[in-house]
Structure formats: C-alpha cells, structure tokens
Design a protein around this motif. Structure first.
Motif, PDB file in Angstrom:
ATOM      1  N   PRO A   1       0.833  -1.209   0.000  1.00  0.00           N
ATOM      2  CA  PRO A   1       0.000   0.000   0.000  1.00  0.00           C
ATOM      3  C   PRO A   1       0.864   1.253   0.000  1.00  0.00           C
ATOM      4  O   PRO A   1       2.061   1.192   0.279  1.00  0.00           O
ATOM      5  CB  PRO A   1      -0.784  -0.094   1.314  1.00  0.00           C
ATOM      6  N   VAL A   2       0.249   2.384  -0.294  1.00  0.00           N
ATOM      7  CA  VAL A   2       0.924   3.668  -0.103  1.00  0.00           C
ATOM      8  C   VAL A   2       0.447   4.218   1.239  1.00  0.00           C
ATOM      9  O   VAL A   2      -0.735   4.121   1.580  1.00  0.00           O
ATOM     10  CB  VAL A   2       0.620   4.651  -1.255  1.00  0.00           C
ATOM     11  N   VAL A   3       1.380   4.735   2.029  1.00  0.00           N
ATOM     12  CA  VAL A   3       1.053   5.240   3.362  1.00  0.00           C
ATOM     13  C   VAL A   3       1.501   6.704   3.428  1.00  0.00           C
ATOM     14  O   VAL A   3       2.697   7.008   3.365  1.00  0.00           O
ATOM     15  CB  VAL A   3       1.754   4.420   4.474  1.00  0.00           C
ATOM     16  N   LEU A   4       0.538   7.610   3.536  1.00  0.00           N
ATOM     17  CA  LEU A   4       0.816   9.039   3.558  1.00  0.00           C
ATOM     18  C   LEU A   4       0.626   9.568   4.977  1.00  0.00           C
ATOM     19  O   LEU A   4      -0.344   9.213   5.650  1.00  0.00           O
ATOM     20  CB  LEU A   4      -0.118   9.790   2.609  1.00  0.00           C
ATOM     21  N   MET A   5       1.515  10.413   5.422  1.00  0.00           N
ATOM     22  CA  MET A   5       1.362  11.100   6.700  1.00  0.00           C
ATOM     23  C   MET A   5       1.039  12.568   6.431  1.00  0.00           C
ATOM     24  O   MET A   5       1.840  13.282   5.822  1.00  0.00           O
ATOM     25  CB  MET A   5       2.639  10.977   7.537  1.00  0.00           C
ATOM     26  N   PHE A   6      -0.166  13.008   6.832  1.00  0.00           N
ATOM     27  CA  PHE A   6      -0.532  14.411   6.759  1.00  0.00           C
ATOM     28  C   PHE A   6      -0.280  15.013   8.143  1.00  0.00           C
ATOM     29  O   PHE A   6      -0.896  14.587   9.129  1.00  0.00           O
ATOM     30  CB  PHE A   6      -2.020  14.574   6.424  1.00  0.00           C
ATOM     31  N   TYR A   7       0.591  15.990   8.233  1.00  0.00           N
ATOM     32  CA  TYR A   7       0.873  16.573   9.544  1.00  0.00           C
ATOM     33  C   TYR A   7       0.831  18.093   9.476  1.00  0.00           C
ATOM     34  O   TYR A   7       0.941  18.701   8.411  1.00  0.00           O
ATOM     35  CB  TYR A   7       2.217  16.073  10.083  1.00  0.00           C
ATOM     36  N   GLY A   8       0.642  18.694  10.654  1.00  0.00           N
ATOM     37  CA  GLY A   8       0.516  20.141  10.730  1.00  0.00           C
ATOM     38  C   GLY A   8      -0.561  20.524  11.718  1.00  0.00           C
ATOM     39  O   GLY A   8      -1.138  19.659  12.385  1.00  0.00           O
ATOM     40  N   PRO A   9      -0.901  21.803  11.826  1.00  0.00           N
ATOM     41  CA  PRO A   9      -1.879  22.255  12.822  1.00  0.00           C
ATOM     42  C   PRO A   9      -3.281  21.725  12.543  1.00  0.00           C
ATOM     43  O   PRO A   9      -3.587  21.278  11.440  1.00  0.00           O
ATOM     44  CB  PRO A   9      -1.835  23.781  12.683  1.00  0.00           C
ATOM     45  N   SER A  10      -4.124  21.782  13.560  1.00  0.00           N
ATOM     46  CA  SER A  10      -5.508  21.302  13.430  1.00  0.00           C
ATOM     47  C   SER A  10      -6.316  22.236  12.544  1.00  0.00           C
ATOM     48  O   SER A  10      -6.070  23.453  12.483  1.00  0.00           O
ATOM     49  CB  SER A  10      -6.167  21.225  14.811  1.00  0.00           C
ATOM     50  N   GLY A  11      -7.309  21.656  11.879  1.00  0.00           N
ATOM     51  CA  GLY A  11      -8.290  22.448  11.155  1.00  0.00           C
ATOM     52  C   GLY A  11      -7.772  23.175   9.941  1.00  0.00           C
ATOM     53  O   GLY A  11      -8.245  24.277   9.625  1.00  0.00           O
ATOM     54  N   VAL A  12      -6.812  22.583   9.210  1.00  0.00           N
ATOM     55  CA  VAL A  12      -6.289  23.255   8.010  1.00  0.00           C
ATOM     56  C   VAL A  12      -6.494  22.414   6.751  1.00  0.00           C
ATOM     57  O   VAL A  12      -5.936  22.727   5.706  1.00  0.00           O
ATOM     58  CB  VAL A  12      -4.796  23.611   8.174  1.00  0.00           C
ATOM     59  N   GLY A  13      -7.278  21.338   6.853  1.00  0.00           N
ATOM     60  CA  GLY A  13      -7.645  20.601   5.641  1.00  0.00           C
ATOM     61  C   GLY A  13      -7.132  19.185   5.538  1.00  0.00           C
ATOM     62  O   GLY A  13      -7.309  18.542   4.494  1.00  0.00           O
ATOM     63  N   LYS A  14      -6.524  18.633   6.576  1.00  0.00           N
ATOM     64  CA  LYS A  14      -5.961  17.278   6.485  1.00  0.00           C
ATOM     65  C   LYS A  14      -7.064  16.233   6.284  1.00  0.00           C
ATOM     66  O   LYS A  14      -7.007  15.428   5.347  1.00  0.00           O
ATOM     67  CB  LYS A  14      -5.146  16.954   7.747  1.00  0.00           C
ATOM     68  N   THR A  15      -8.052  16.259   7.159  1.00  0.00           N
ATOM     69  CA  THR A  15      -9.138  15.274   7.056  1.00  0.00           C
ATOM     70  C   THR A  15      -9.969  15.506   5.798  1.00  0.00           C
ATOM     71  O   THR A  15     -10.366  14.551   5.122  1.00  0.00           O
ATOM     72  CB  THR A  15     -10.033  15.334   8.310  1.00  0.00           C
ATOM     73  N   GLU A  16     -10.219  16.760   5.470  1.00  0.00           N
ATOM     74  CA  GLU A  16     -11.015  17.070   4.275  1.00  0.00           C
ATOM     75  C   GLU A  16     -10.304  16.595   3.009  1.00  0.00           C
ATOM     76  O   GLU A  16     -10.953  16.147   2.054  1.00  0.00           O
ATOM     77  CB  GLU A  16     -11.304  18.568   4.196  1.00  0.00           C
ATOM     78  N   SER A  17      -8.980  16.662   2.986  1.00  0.00           N
ATOM     79  CA  SER A  17      -8.218  16.164   1.837  1.00  0.00           C
ATOM     80  C   SER A  17      -8.399  14.663   1.685  1.00  0.00           C
ATOM     81  O   SER A  17      -8.579  14.150   0.571  1.00  0.00           O
ATOM     82  CB  SER A  17      -6.730  16.493   2.002  1.00  0.00           C
ATOM     83  N   ALA A  18      -8.355  13.933   2.809  1.00  0.00           N
ATOM     84  CA  ALA A  18      -8.555  12.486   2.773  1.00  0.00           C
ATOM     85  C   ALA A  18      -9.956  12.144   2.271  1.00  0.00           C
ATOM     86  O   ALA A  18     -10.140  11.231   1.458  1.00  0.00           O
ATOM     87  CB  ALA A  18      -8.328  11.892   4.162  1.00  0.00           C
ATOM     88  N   LYS A  19     -10.958  12.900   2.723  1.00  0.00           N
ATOM     89  CA  LYS A  19     -12.332  12.677   2.266  1.00  0.00           C
ATOM     90  C   LYS A  19     -12.449  12.927   0.767  1.00  0.00           C
ATOM     91  O   LYS A  19     -13.138  12.183   0.059  1.00  0.00           O
ATOM     92  CB  LYS A  19     -13.293  13.603   3.019  1.00  0.00           C
ATOM     93  N   SER A  20     -11.796  13.963   0.292  1.00  0.00           N
ATOM     94  CA  SER A  20     -11.863  14.309  -1.126  1.00  0.00           C
ATOM     95  C   SER A  20     -11.258  13.204  -1.986  1.00  0.00           C
ATOM     96  O   SER A  20     -11.826  12.817  -3.019  1.00  0.00           O
ATOM     97  CB  SER A  20     -11.131  15.635  -1.366  1.00  0.00           C
ATOM     98  N   ILE A  21     -10.104  12.675  -1.580  1.00  0.00           N
ATOM     99  CA  ILE A  21      -9.466  11.585  -2.333  1.00  0.00           C
ATOM    100  C   ILE A  21     -10.376  10.368  -2.366  1.00  0.00           C
ATOM    101  O   ILE A  21     -10.554   9.715  -3.399  1.00  0.00           O
ATOM    102  CB  ILE A  21      -8.097  11.236  -1.703  1.00  0.00           C
ATOM    103  N   SER A  22     -10.986  10.059  -1.222  1.00  0.00           N
ATOM    104  CA  SER A  22     -11.862   8.887  -1.139  1.00  0.00           C
ATOM    105  C   SER A  22     -13.076   9.043  -2.042  1.00  0.00           C
ATOM    106  O   SER A  22     -13.468   8.109  -2.756  1.00  0.00           O
ATOM    107  CB  SER A  22     -12.305   8.671   0.313  1.00  0.00           C
TER     108      SER A  22
END
Length: 373
Positions: free
Chosen positions: A166-187
């Motif tokens: 699999p490909v394993v990506l780590m999204f890191y950085g401050p809260s509430g800047v689009g990490k989870t929304e990016s994952a939802k968009s890809i899905s």
C-alpha cells in the motif's frame, strides 16, 4: 443441503447491489429466521411449535446472511454454521456477507466447487484518475498547494509501481487546516465514503481489542476495513496510537495484509492516510520511532491558511449554510451583521473547523432569537 454458496467480501453498499442483481424483489429468507427455527428445535417445549413441524425440511431459494447477523448469535453457531443453516432447510443459494473466519471454515466442509467468492471492486489509479483527484482536491480544499501536489506524487508512485504494497501518507501540521477534508476528497474521487478510524476516542483495553480482535460481536479494525467503500483508509490522530500496537501496523503497511482473531483482509494497493498535529519531521521520527517513520511513503506538511484563503473558506461555508434555509430565514441572516463580523475577525481563527462551528452557531442563534424566544 446447499446447492450454491456465494461469499461476498466488501462494503454493504456493494453487497446490497449484488442482492438486487440476484434476488428479485428482495424475496429471500434472512439468516435470523433460520436461527429462530434452530432455537425452537433446541427448546421445543418453550417454542410452542409442534415437533413434527420442527423436523420438516423447508425448501429455500435464497438465504441471505448479512454482516451484522453474526453479532446476534453465540460463538458455537459460527463454528457449526454449515450444519445449523441446513438443519431444517434445503437451500438453493446461500449468500454470505463478510463471514468471520470460523464461518468461512465451516462452509468449506461443503464441496468447495459450489463456493463462489465475490469482492468489492475498488477503482484503479490511472493518469486520468490522478488528474480527477487533483481537480477534486482543488475544489474541496482551499490553499495547501504544495500539499496537494505531494499527495498526487505519492499516489502516482502507487500507480506506477503496481506492486502489492500500500501507499502510506502522513498528513501533519496544525488542526483544522484541511488534512481530514483532503482524505475525504481523495476517497470520494475514488468512488466511496472515507473509512475514518480514530484511536483517540478509545481507552487502552478498548483499543487493544479493536486492533487485535476479541469477541465476534464487537467491532474491530479488520472488520471495519473489510467493509470499506473505497480503498482509502484514514487513521486520524495517528500520534495517539499506543506504541504497543505498532507491530500490527508494520505488517499492514508493509504487506497490505491484516489478520485478527476473526477476520483476514487483503489491503494490497490500498491508500492509508495518517494524520497528526506534529509540526516537523524530526518530531515525527522521535515520537513514532525510526521503524514506524520508515513506513511512510510520503510525509506531507500542511501550513496555516493565509487570510485570503480563510475568507474564501468562510464565504463558501456561509453560502452552504444559507442553502439549507428558507427564503425568509435567508433574508434575516443576510440583513444581519454576522458575515461582516466574521470577515473582519477571520484572522482570529487558526483552526478553520472551529470557525465553521462558530459561524453555524451565530446563524442559528440569530434564527432562534427571531422565531423561538
């Protein structure tokens, strides 16, 4: 007796679609009806059913076992599954969704030539699909230009290597800047809702049972992953995962295979996205350790949003909330100073998720004051 067995592994959405294709008008016998007959046969005096009736074989065209059914029965039912379903029945076609290992082993006592496996089909990556994902990301997530390019680069690697890892990506950085929304968009771009796993919501014992499996009636990581709609799995707040569980993730991330006490899942060619609030790669490596750090295919840093980006997000959310209101409610909000205040104070909010909540609260508080108080 059973003439045909279909074992389906995958999402409930795809399983329901399969049933519509195979069974007209949903005309099938649910597995739980067979269990009721089985229980009555064990305790005929309590059931109120004549013993002669309990001994009579029933001819069934389709019997359907849904993924949630296993949680409703005792463990011995799983081990003796093949005998129990045919105790009072002759079944032409038995359709089974995401069976625990004991059920699958029991079914193999039949002639294996009558067993057919079907699976959820997850969308393959291609250059066109990568372009589509990138376009979706640009629509769904404002700013984070370099992050989006890094995401596509990581997915391009998965597309070209065509191996089982699999490909394993780590999204890191401050809260509430689009990490989870990016994952939802890809899905969404890959054809399904995101499977989101949050270890921060679990206590230690609960998390241990979730990762390694416990009673068949409980939820588990393997069970949830088996039912995923897309091939994208988000492990939110990965920094909250207990280091004792890392061994499970080593095999999962390296080989794309996962097994617990009840289920076994094939996750080759999957996309794992881990999120964390780390601020730099050195902290990630120090906190998670070199062994886990080395499993990430790509580390993608999310930055704080600039003022213009926050304003764009604010305007988008304001518009979306207004679309839910009727004309009179819209007019009340439009003539208020709510949007003006948030525009002037947008830089107060580093976490845009909090900004959205505050905006929603302000709008609905205004409407409550007008119509309720």
């Amino acid at each position: 007796m059973v003439n045909r067995i279909i074992i389906f592994k995958g999402s409930k959405r795809d399983f329901d679609f399969l049933l519509k294709q195979l069974v007209r008008n949903n005309s099938y016998t649910p597995f739980m009806e067979l269990i009721q007959t089985y229980n009555a046969r064990l305790r005929p005096n309590e059931s109120g059913v004549k013993e002669t009736e309990l001994g009579r074989k029933i001819n069934i065209e389709f019997c359907v076992v849904k993924a949630d059914d296993y949680a409703s029965v005792l463990p011995h039912v799983l081990s003796n599954f093949s005998n129990i379903v045919t105790l009072n029945s002759n079944i032409n076609c038995l359709i089974v969704h995401n069976p625990p290992r004991r059920v699958e082993d029991s079914l193999r006592t039949y002639d294996t030539s009558i067993i057919e496996y079907q699976y959820s089909q997850y969308e393959d990556l291609s250059k066109n699909k990568l372009k589509e994902i990138y376009e979706e990301l640009n629509q769904d997530v404002l700013g984070q230009v370099q992050c989006k390019k890094s995401m596509i680069s990581g997915l391009y690697k998965l597309y070209k290597e065509q191996n089982d890892k699999p490909v394993v990506l780590m999204f890191y950085g401050p809260s509430g800047v689009g990490k989870t929304e990016s994952a939802k968009s890809i899905s969404r771009a890959l054809g399904g809702d995101l499977l989101r796993i949050q270890f921060s919501m679990m206590q230690s014992n609960e998390a241990f049972n979730y990762v390694f499996g416990s009673e068949h009636s409980n939820s588990s990581l393997a069970k949830d992953i088996l039912s995923r709609e897309s091939n994208v799995i988000l492990i939110d707040e990965f920094d909250k995962v207990d280091p004792r569980f890392y061994n499970a993730f080593y095999e999962l991330f390296d080989e794309g295979k996962y097994k617990d006490t009840n289920y076994e899942v094939d996750l080759r060619q999957s996309i794992f996205i881990c999120t964390a609030n780390f601020m730099d790669e050195d902290i990630i490596k120090k906190t998670l350790g070199p062994a886990m750090f080395s499993r990430f295919s790509e580390l993608i840093k999310f930055e704080e949003l600039e003022k213009m980006q926050k304003l764009a997000v604010l305007n988008k959310w304001y518009k979306e909330i207004l679309e839910k209101l009727d004309n009179e409610e819209k007019q009340i909000i439009k003539t208020s100073t709510i949007l003006e205040w948030f525009r002037e104070n947008v830089e107060r909010y580093n976490n845009i998720r909090i900004m959205k909540t505050k905006l929603e609260n302000a709008i609905f508080r205004k409407l409550t004051e007008r119509y309720i108080f």
